[in-house]
Design a protein around this motif. Sequence first.
Motif, mmCIF file in Angstrom:
data_model
loop_
_atom_site.group_PDB
_atom_site.id
_atom_site.type_symbol
_atom_site.label_atom_id
_atom_site.label_comp_id
_atom_site.label_asym_id
_atom_site.label_seq_id
_atom_site.Cartn_x
_atom_site.Cartn_y
_atom_site.Cartn_z
ATOM 1 N N GLN A 56 -4.410 22.491 29.299
ATOM 2 C CA GLN A 56 -4.540 22.955 27.923
ATOM 3 C C GLN A 56 -3.190 23.306 27.306
ATOM 4 O OE1 GLN A 56 -7.553 25.982 27.474
ATOM 5 N NE2 GLN A 56 -8.773 25.064 29.087
ATOM 6 N N LEU A 57 -2.200 23.520 28.146
ATOM 7 C CA LEU A 57 -0.877 23.883 27.627
ATOM 8 C C LEU A 57 -0.137 22.625 27.200
ATOM 9 C CD1 LEU A 57 0.225 26.609 30.178
ATOM 10 C CD2 LEU A 57 -0.401 26.930 27.793
ATOM 11 N N ASP A 58 0.398 22.646 25.998
ATOM 12 C CA ASP A 58 1.116 21.484 25.493
ATOM 13 C C ASP A 58 2.584 21.812 25.197
ATOM 14 O OD1 ASP A 58 0.897 23.061 23.258
ATOM 15 O OD2 ASP A 58 -0.384 21.694 22.143
ATOM 16 N N GLY A 59 3.046 22.965 25.652
ATOM 17 C CA GLY A 59 4.438 23.341 25.448
ATOM 18 C C GLY A 59 4.700 24.042 24.124
ATOM 19 N N THR A 60 3.660 24.288 23.363
ATOM 20 C CA THR A 60 3.839 24.947 22.071
ATOM 21 C C THR A 60 3.357 26.389 22.154
ATOM 22 O OG1 THR A 60 1.639 24.348 21.261
ATOM 23 C CG2 THR A 60 3.432 22.763 20.843
ATOM 24 N N ALA A 61 3.846 27.205 21.230
ATOM 25 C CA ALA A 61 3.372 28.585 21.146
ATOM 26 C C ALA A 61 1.884 28.590 20.803
ATOM 27 C CB ALA A 61 4.174 29.361 20.110
ATOM 28 N N ALA A 62 1.472 27.705 19.913
ATOM 29 C CA ALA A 62 0.065 27.630 19.526
ATOM 30 C C ALA A 62 -0.809 27.298 20.742
ATOM 31 C CB ALA A 62 -0.138 26.598 18.428
ATOM 32 N N GLY A 63 -0.353 26.389 21.582
ATOM 33 C CA GLY A 63 -1.098 26.039 22.779
ATOM 34 C C GLY A 63 -1.257 27.234 23.700
ATOM 35 N N SER A 64 -0.211 28.015 23.855
ATOM 36 C CA SER A 64 -0.273 29.214 24.691
ATOM 37 C C SER A 64 -1.239 30.240 24.109
ATOM 38 C CB SER A 64 1.113 29.836 24.836
ATOM 39 O OG SER A 64 1.986 28.945 25.493
ATOM 40 N N VAL A 65 -1.175 30.451 22.805
ATOM 41 C CA VAL A 65 -2.064 31.407 22.150
ATOM 42 C C VAL A 65 -3.517 30.961 22.285
ATOM 43 C CG1 VAL A 65 -2.734 32.416 19.924
ATOM 44 C CG2 VAL A 65 -0.315 32.270 20.560
ATOM 45 N N ARG A 66 -3.764 29.667 22.071
ATOM 46 C CA ARG A 66 -5.135 29.159 22.193
ATOM 47 C C ARG A 66 -5.683 29.401 23.593
ATOM 48 N NH1 ARG A 66 -3.080 24.554 19.534
ATOM 49 N NH2 ARG A 66 -3.200 23.422 21.483
ATOM 50 N N LEU A 67 -4.856 29.140 24.604
ATOM 51 C CA LEU A 67 -5.303 29.320 25.982
ATOM 52 C C LEU A 67 -5.578 30.793 26.272
ATOM 53 C CD1 LEU A 67 -5.841 28.191 28.806
ATOM 54 C CD2 LEU A 67 -3.413 28.511 29.288
ATOM 55 N N LEU A 68 -4.658 31.662 25.906
ATOM 56 C CA LEU A 68 -4.811 33.086 26.196
ATOM 57 C C LEU A 68 -5.960 33.721 25.415
ATOM 58 C CD1 LEU A 68 -1.061 34.125 26.345
ATOM 59 C CD2 LEU A 68 -2.662 33.980 28.260
ATOM 60 N N ALA A 69 -6.146 33.287 24.170
ATOM 61 C CA ALA A 69 -7.193 33.869 23.318
ATOM 62 C C ALA A 69 -8.513 33.120 23.435
ATOM 63 C CB ALA A 69 -6.725 33.878 21.866
ATOM 64 N N LYS A 70 -8.500 32.030 24.181
ATOM 65 C CA LYS A 70 -9.700 31.195 24.353
ATOM 66 C C LYS A 70 -10.232 30.723 23.003
ATOM 67 C CE LYS A 70 -10.828 33.368 28.689
ATOM 68 N NZ LYS A 70 -11.721 34.182 29.463
ATOM 69 N N LEU A 71 -9.323 30.159 22.217
ATOM 70 C CA LEU A 71 -9.664 29.647 20.889
ATOM 71 C C LEU A 71 -9.507 28.138 20.855
ATOM 72 C CD1 LEU A 71 -7.661 32.191 18.686
ATOM 73 C CD2 LEU A 71 -10.126 32.159 19.049
ATOM 74 N N SER A 72 -10.299 27.508 20.030
ATOM 75 C CA SER A 72 -10.115 26.081 19.789
ATOM 76 C C SER A 72 -8.995 25.929 18.765
ATOM 77 C CB SER A 72 -11.406 25.468 19.241
ATOM 78 O OG SER A 72 -11.627 25.938 17.914
ATOM 79 N N PRO A 73 -8.423 24.731 18.633
ATOM 80 C CA PRO A 73 -7.401 24.531 17.602
ATOM 81 C C PRO A 73 -7.902 24.910 16.206
ATOM 82 C CG PRO A 73 -7.375 22.692 19.130
ATOM 83 C CD PRO A 73 -8.562 23.539 19.482
ATOM 84 N N ALA A 74 -9.154 24.566 15.903
ATOM 85 C CA ALA A 74 -9.722 24.890 14.580
ATOM 86 C C ALA A 74 -9.843 26.403 14.389
ATOM 87 C CB ALA A 74 -11.081 24.220 14.407
ATOM 88 N N GLU A 75 -10.268 27.106 15.428
ATOM 89 C CA GLU A 75 -10.400 28.564 15.325
ATOM 90 C C GLU A 75 -9.043 29.220 15.099
ATOM 91 O OE1 GLU A 75 -14.249 29.553 18.139
ATOM 92 O OE2 GLU A 75 -12.364 28.989 19.118
ATOM 93 N N LEU A 76 -8.028 28.732 15.797
ATOM 94 C CA LEU A 76 -6.683 29.284 15.603
ATOM 95 C C LEU A 76 -6.197 29.001 14.188
ATOM 96 C CD1 LEU A 76 -4.272 30.774 16.763
ATOM 97 C CD2 LEU A 76 -3.425 28.585 17.634
ATOM 98 N N ASP A 77 -6.447 27.805 13.698
ATOM 99 C CA ASP A 77 -6.064 27.473 12.316
ATOM 100 C C ASP A 77 -6.783 28.375 11.317
ATOM 101 O OD1 ASP A 77 -4.337 25.517 13.167
ATOM 102 O OD2 ASP A 77 -5.748 23.867 12.819
ATOM 103 N N ASP A 78 -8.062 28.635 11.565
ATOM 104 C CA ASP A 78 -8.830 29.521 10.674
ATOM 105 C C ASP A 78 -8.245 30.931 10.638
ATOM 106 O OD1 ASP A 78 -10.574 27.481 10.082
ATOM 107 O OD2 ASP A 78 -12.179 28.189 11.409
ATOM 108 N N LEU A 79 -7.604 31.332 11.717
ATOM 109 C CA LEU A 79 -6.990 32.656 11.782
ATOM 110 C C LEU A 79 -5.562 32.679 11.234
ATOM 111 C CD1 LEU A 79 -8.263 33.741 15.295
ATOM 112 C CD2 LEU A 79 -9.025 34.615 13.077
#
Length: 86
Positions: A56-79
Amino acid sequence: MANAPIKVDAQTDKLITHAAHFLGTSKKDVVDDAVREYIENHRDQIQRGALEALGQLDGTAAGSVRLLAKLSPAELDDLGGVDEPK
């Protein structure tokens, strides 16, 4: 090697104390052996979880946040997403 304290509930501590007494060993040794045995018995499950997380990690901060917060890309974008460091 430095000792790292762990906390267990009173019932677990009682079990560890009894096991150590009847095995003629220290509580530390009982916990050490138990944890090593548990990890060995669950190694496949632990490895699957680690590989899934790495996938799930793609080397981006967003990827790390998604993994730690258990969010989908869409959910993270919504936030509001994550600003990537430059």
